[in-house]
Design a protein around this motif. Structure first.
Motif, PDB file in Angstrom:
ATOM      1  N   GLN A 124      17.710  -1.143   5.155  1.00 10.81           N
ATOM      2  CA  GLN A 124      17.942  -0.955   3.717  1.00 10.81           C
ATOM      3  C   GLN A 124      16.673  -0.365   3.113  1.00 10.81           C
ATOM      4  N   GLN A 125      16.727   0.902   2.818  1.00 10.61           N
ATOM      5  CA  GLN A 125      15.566   1.555   2.201  1.00 10.61           C
ATOM      6  C   GLN A 125      15.992   2.077   0.840  1.00 10.61           C
ATOM      7  N   ILE A 126      15.145   1.805  -0.150  1.00  6.84           N
ATOM      8  CA  ILE A 126      15.501   2.185  -1.526  1.00  6.84           C
ATOM      9  C   ILE A 126      14.800   3.510  -1.852  1.00  6.84           C
ATOM     10  N   SER A 127      15.546   4.377  -2.503  1.00  5.48           N
ATOM     11  CA  SER A 127      14.932   5.667  -2.850  1.00  5.48           C
ATOM     12  C   SER A 127      13.830   5.460  -3.888  1.00  5.48           C
ATOM     13  N   HIS A 138       0.868  -9.014  -5.038  1.00  8.47           N
ATOM     14  CA  HIS A 138       1.250  -8.175  -6.191  1.00  8.47           C
ATOM     15  C   HIS A 138       0.784  -6.754  -5.933  1.00  8.47           C
ATOM     16  N   ASP A 139       1.624  -5.819  -6.363  1.00  8.89           N
ATOM     17  CA  ASP A 139       1.119  -4.434  -6.325  1.00  8.89           C
ATOM     18  C   ASP A 139       1.469  -3.726  -7.631  1.00  8.89           C
ATOM     19  N   THR A 140       0.867  -2.592  -7.832  1.00  6.10           N
ATOM     20  CA  THR A 140       1.141  -1.826  -9.058  1.00  6.10           C
ATOM     21  C   THR A 140       1.884  -0.546  -8.668  1.00  6.10           C
ATOM     22  N   GLY A 141       2.813  -0.723  -7.708  1.00  9.23           N
ATOM     23  CA  GLY A 141       3.496   0.441  -7.130  1.00  9.23           C
ATOM     24  C   GLY A 141       4.742   0.868  -7.881  1.00  9.23           C
ATOM     25  N   ILE A 142       5.627   1.500  -7.128  1.00  9.71           N
ATOM     26  CA  ILE A 142       6.793   2.145  -7.755  1.00  9.71           C
ATOM     27  C   ILE A 142       7.851   1.157  -8.267  1.00  9.71           C
ATOM     28  N   GLY A 143       7.804  -0.063  -7.721  1.00  8.08           N
ATOM     29  CA  GLY A 143       8.779  -1.077  -8.147  1.00  8.08           C
ATOM     30  C   GLY A 143      10.124  -0.929  -7.439  1.00  8.08           C
ATOM     31  N   ILE A 144      10.951  -1.971  -7.578  1.00  8.53           N
ATOM     32  CA  ILE A 144      12.263  -1.990  -6.897  1.00  8.53           C
ATOM     33  C   ILE A 144      13.313  -2.342  -7.951  1.00  8.53           C
ATOM     34  N   PRO A 145      14.443  -1.631  -7.987  1.00  4.10           N
ATOM     35  CA  PRO A 145      15.475  -2.001  -8.967  1.00  4.10           C
ATOM     36  C   PRO A 145      15.946  -3.443  -8.723  1.00  4.10           C
ATOM     37  N   GLY A 156      12.862   0.676   7.940  1.00  4.27           N
ATOM     38  CA  GLY A 156      13.843  -0.186   7.271  1.00  4.27           C
ATOM     39  C   GLY A 156      14.052  -1.500   8.003  1.00  4.27           C
ATOM     40  N   LEU A 157      13.115  -1.817   8.892  1.00  2.00           N
ATOM     41  CA  LEU A 157      13.244  -3.072   9.656  1.00  2.00           C
ATOM     42  C   LEU A 157      12.213  -4.120   9.233  1.00  2.00           C
ATOM     43  N   GLY A 158      11.150  -3.658   8.535  1.00  2.00           N
ATOM     44  CA  GLY A 158      10.007  -4.542   8.223  1.00  2.00           C
ATOM     45  C   GLY A 158      10.398  -5.832   7.517  1.00  2.00           C
ATOM     46  N   LEU A 159      11.071  -5.705   6.363  1.00  2.00           N
ATOM     47  CA  LEU A 159      11.369  -6.912   5.586  1.00  2.00           C
ATOM     48  C   LEU A 159      12.422  -7.801   6.260  1.00  2.00           C
ATOM     49  N   ALA A 160      13.348  -7.163   7.007  1.00  2.00           N
ATOM     50  CA  ALA A 160      14.337  -7.971   7.744  1.00  2.00           C
ATOM     51  C   ALA A 160      13.613  -8.828   8.781  1.00  2.00           C
ATOM     52  N   THR A 161      12.593  -8.243   9.433  1.00  2.00           N
ATOM     53  CA  THR A 161      11.804  -8.992  10.417  1.00  2.00           C
ATOM     54  C   THR A 161      11.004 -10.094   9.720  1.00  2.00           C
ATOM     55  N   ILE A 163       0.851  -1.203   0.000  1.00  2.00           N
ATOM     56  CA  ILE A 163       0.000   0.000   0.000  1.00  2.00           C
ATOM     57  C   ILE A 163       0.887   1.253   0.000  1.00  2.00           C
ATOM     58  N   LYS A 164       1.883   1.191   0.903  1.00  2.00           N
ATOM     59  CA  LYS A 164       2.753   2.355   1.106  1.00  2.00           C
ATOM     60  C   LYS A 164       3.481   2.746  -0.182  1.00  2.00           C
ATOM     61  N   PHE A 165       3.951   1.711  -0.935  1.00  2.00           N
ATOM     62  CA  PHE A 165       4.746   2.011  -2.131  1.00  2.00           C
ATOM     63  C   PHE A 165       3.919   1.991  -3.421  1.00  2.00           C
ATOM     64  N   SER A 166       2.572   2.058  -3.287  1.00  2.00           N
ATOM     65  CA  SER A 166       1.714   2.126  -4.476  1.00  2.00           C
ATOM     66  C   SER A 166       1.285   3.570  -4.680  1.00  2.00           C
ATOM     67  N   ARG A 196      18.809  -6.996  -1.249  1.00  2.00           N
ATOM     68  CA  ARG A 196      19.258  -6.061  -0.215  1.00  2.00           C
ATOM     69  C   ARG A 196      18.114  -5.598   0.683  1.00  2.00           C
ATOM     70  N   ILE A 197      16.905  -5.481   0.106  1.00  2.00           N
ATOM     71  CA  ILE A 197      15.783  -4.933   0.899  1.00  2.00           C
ATOM     72  C   ILE A 197      15.420  -5.807   2.092  1.00  2.00           C
ATOM     73  N   PHE A 198      15.917  -7.081   2.094  1.00  2.00           N
ATOM     74  CA  PHE A 198      15.603  -7.962   3.227  1.00  2.00           C
ATOM     75  C   PHE A 198      16.632  -7.807   4.360  1.00  2.00           C
ATOM     76  N   GLY A 250       5.407  -2.227 -10.717  1.00  2.00           N
ATOM     77  CA  GLY A 250       4.950  -2.875  -9.484  1.00  2.00           C
ATOM     78  C   GLY A 250       5.868  -4.002  -9.042  1.00  2.00           C
ATOM     79  N   SER A 251       5.537  -4.548  -7.899  1.00  2.00           N
ATOM     80  CA  SER A 251       6.376  -5.618  -7.327  1.00  2.00           C
ATOM     81  C   SER A 251       5.489  -6.780  -6.893  1.00  2.00           C
ATOM     82  N   THR A 252       6.118  -7.959  -6.767  1.00  2.00           N
ATOM     83  CA  THR A 252       5.422  -9.117  -6.191  1.00  2.00           C
ATOM     84  C   THR A 252       6.302  -9.677  -5.095  1.00  2.00           C
ATOM     85  N   PHE A 253       5.728  -9.833  -3.918  1.00  2.00           N
ATOM     86  CA  PHE A 253       6.435 -10.475  -2.803  1.00  2.00           C
ATOM     87  C   PHE A 253       5.883 -11.875  -2.615  1.00  2.00           C
ATOM     88  N   TYR A 254       6.794 -12.834  -2.442  1.00  2.00           N
ATOM     89  CA  TYR A 254       6.410 -14.236  -2.285  1.00  2.00           C
ATOM     90  C   TYR A 254       6.931 -14.728  -0.946  1.00  2.00           C
TER      91      TYR A 254
END
Ligand code: ADP
Length: 484
Positions: free
Chosen positions: A433-436, A414-421, A447-452, A387-390, A427-429, A473-477
C-alpha cells in the motif's frame, strides 16, 4: 460403551425425576394417612363420644317416664316412655354404624341386649299394672335400676374409650408428623446431594475433554501441530477430538509445505539475483574486459535494480515468514536509546543528503524486552520513511514515554514531511500500500516496510499507529513491553 451427551443428560434428568417422584409419593402417602386418621377422629371417635352423651340423656328420659308411669299409671306417661325408648333405639343404631372398632361395636351390642331386657321388664310390669293385681314392685324397680345403671356405666366406658382413642390418635399423628419431618429432611438432603453428584459427574465428563481440547487449540495457535489428542469422552466430543487431530495433521502438512516453500524460494530467487549482481559488478570492475561509458551506465542500473530486487525478495520472504508465524524472535532486555542511536547512525548519510535535522530526545529509558535485530528493522523503516517522505531541510523528532503501570514504552517519530491522508492512515500498514505524494507521484519503495513493522510490533505484544496532517507532517507511534 460410551454414552452420548444426550443420553447422559437424559439419564441424569431421569434419575432426578425418579428421586423427586419418590419423595412426592412418600409425602402423598403419609399425608393421605394423616388425613385418614383425622377423618376417623372426626367421624368415628368424636361422634361416638357425642352419641354416648345423647344415649345417656335418652335413657335417663326413658327411666324417668317409666318411673312416673309406674307411680301415676297414666297411659300418656307410658307413651312418653315409648317415645324415649324409640329415640334411644334409633340413636343406638346410628352409633353402632359409626363404631369403627370391634370393641366399640361389642359395647353397643351389649347395651342393646340390656336395653331389650329393660324394655321387657317395663312391658311385664305394665301387664301387671293393667291387671290391677298386686306384684313385687320393688323387685322390678331394683332390676330396672341395675340394668339402667349398667347401661349408663357402659356408655361412660364408651366415652372413656373414645377419649383414649382420640388422644392416642393425636399423639400418633404428632409423632408421625415429627418422623415424616425428619425423614423428609434426610430424603431431601440425600436427593439433593445425589442430584448434585450426578450433575457434577456428568458435567465433568463433558467439561474435562473440552478443557483438554481447549488446551490443545492453544497449543495449535502456538504452532504445535502434533495430532495426539486422546480423550475419553462422549462420542460427539470424541468425534471433535478426531477432527482436531485430522486438522493438526493437515496443518502440519501445510506447515511443512510452507517451510519448504520459503527455503526453496530463498534459494531459487536469491541465488540468481546475487549471481546477476556479482556478474555485473565484475563487468563494471573490468575483470572480464573493457566496458564503454554507456555500457558502464547500463551496468550500474542493473546492479541498482538487482539490489532493489534482492531487497524486495528478502522483505517479501521475511514478511511471509512473519505472517506464517515462522519467524523466531529472541526477546532480551535491551536499552532502547542505544538501539535508536545505532539506527540513526546508519541513516545519517540519507538524512544529510536531504539536509534533514534529527532531534533525538530518547535517553535513559527503562530496558525493554525485544528482539534487537527486528526492532532495529522497525526503527530504520519508520525513521527511513520519515526521511524519505520529508522535504529537504525538514526536521525529525524522536521521543519516548514510559508507562510504568501499564508496563510499556511508547516511541514517537515526528516528521515535517508530506503527510498522509486521514483515510489512508490504516491502509499504509498493509502490504504493497503506497500512497501517492502531493503531486501524484509514487516515491520509490517496496510497500512492505510498514506491514513488516506491524508484524514485528504485534509479535512483541505492542501496537503501532500513525497520525498525520497533509503538508505538515506525520507522527508514527509504537509501543514495546518493559523488561520487568
Ligand atoms: P514504502 O517502501 O513504500 O516506504 P512502507 O510500507 O514503508 O512502504 O510505507 C507505505 C506507504 O506509507 C508509503 O509508500 C507512503 O505512501 C506512506 N508513508 C509511510 N511513512 C510515511 C511518512 N513518514 N510520511 C508520509 N507518508 C508515509
Amino acid at each position: 460403551m460410551r454414552l452420548s451427551i444426550f443420553a447422559r443428560l437424559i439419564i441424569s434428568y431421569l434419575v432426578l425425576f425418579i428421586m423427586l417422584a419418590g419423595i412426592s409419593l412418600y409425602f402423598i402417602y403419609h399425608l393421605s394417612w394423616m388425613n385418614e386418621v383425622t377423618r376417623s377422629i372426626i367421624l368415628n371417635d368424636t361422634s361416638v363420644f357425642e352419641y354416648s352423651n345423647l344415649l345417656t340423656d335418652a335413657l335417663l328420659s326413658e327411666v324417668r317416664n317409666d318411673r312416673k308411669y309406674v307411680v301415676l299409671k297414666d297411659e300418656e306417661l307410658y307413651g312418653n316412655y315409648v317415645q324415649a325408648k324409640d329415640e334411644f333405639a334409633k340413636l343406638l343404631n346410628e352409633a353402632f354404624a359409626r363404631a369403627a372398632s370391634e370393641e366399640m361395636k361389642h359395647f353397643f351390642y351389649t347395651i342393646d341386649v340390656q336395653h331389650e331386657n329393660f324394655s321387657r321388664l317395663v312391658n311385664e310390669e305394665r301387664e301387671l299394672i293393667r291387671g290391677a293385681n298386686p306384684y313385687p314392685e320393688d323387685k322390678f324397680a331394683t332390676e330396672k335400676k341395675n340394668i339402667s345403671d349398667n347401661i349408663i356405666n357402659q356408655l361412660k366406658n364408651i366415652r372413656q374409650t373414645s377419649e383414649n382413642n382420640i388422644f392416642s390418635k393425636i399423639v400418633n399423628l404428632s409423632e408421625s408428623g415429627d418422623k415424616i419431618k425428619n425423614i423428609s429432611v434426610i430424603i431431601s438432603v440425600i436427593a439433593l446431594s445425589t442430584g448434585l453428584i450426578i450433575a457434577f459427574i456428568i458435567t465433568r465428563s463433558i467439561k474435562k475433554p473440552l478443557d483438554v481440547m481447549r488446551a490443545k487449540t492453544v497449543e495449535i495457535s502456538k504452532g504445535n501441530f502434533r495430532g495426539d489428542l486422546d480423550v475419553k469422552s462422549p462420542p460427539q466430543i470424541a468425534e471433535l477430538a478426531t477432527a482436531i487431530n485430522t486438522m493438526c495433521h493437515r496443518l502440519q502438512e501445510v506447515d511443512d509445505i510452507k517451510s519448504d516453500f520459503f527455503s526453496h524460494m530463498s534459494h531459487e530467487l536469491r541465488t540468481p539475483l546475487t549471481s546477476i549482481k556479482e556478474g555485473t559488478a565484475m563487468l563494471l570492475d573490468g575483470l572480464v574486459g573493457e566496458t564503454s561509458d554507456k555500457q558502464q551506465r547500463i551496468l550500474r542500473i542493473v546492479v541498482q535494480e538487482s539490489n532493489r530486487m534482492i531487497g524486495l525478495v528478502n522483505g517479501l520472504l521475511d514478511l511471509g515468514k512473519m505472517e506464517a508465524g515462522m519467524l523466531k524472535y529472541q526477546f532480551i532486555p535491551t536499552d532502547l536509546a542505544t538501539l535508536v542511536k545505532e539506527s540513526l547512525e546508519s541513516l545519517a548519510p540519507l538524512a544529510e543528503s536531504k539536509n534533514i535535522s534529527i532531534d533525538n530526545k530518547i535517553a535513559f529509558l527503562q530496558p525493554v524486552k525485544i528482539d534487537q535485530e527486528r526492532i532495529l528493522q522497525v526503527l530504520s523503516n519508520i525513521i527511513g520513511n520519515a526521511i524519505k517522505f520529508s522535504y529537504d531541510d525538514g526536521r525529525i523528532k524522536l521521543q519516548a514515554h514510559v508507562h510504568v503501570d501499564e508496563g510499556f514504552v511508547e516511541v514517537q517519530v515526528h516528521d515535517t514531511g508530506i503527510g498522509i491522508p486521514e483515510k489512508d492512515l490504516e491502509r499504509i500498514f498493509q502490504k504493497f500500500q503506497q500512497i501517492s505524494g502531493p503531486t501524484g507521484e509514487k516515491i520509490k519503495g517496496t510497500g512492505l516496510g510498514l506491514a513488516t513493522v506491524k508484524q514485528i510490533i504485534l509479535a512483541h505484544g505492542g501496537k503501532v499507529w500513525a497520525t498525520s496532517r497533509i503538508g505538515q507532517g506525520s507522527t508514527f507511534y509504537f509501543t514495546l513491553p518493559l523488561a520487568v
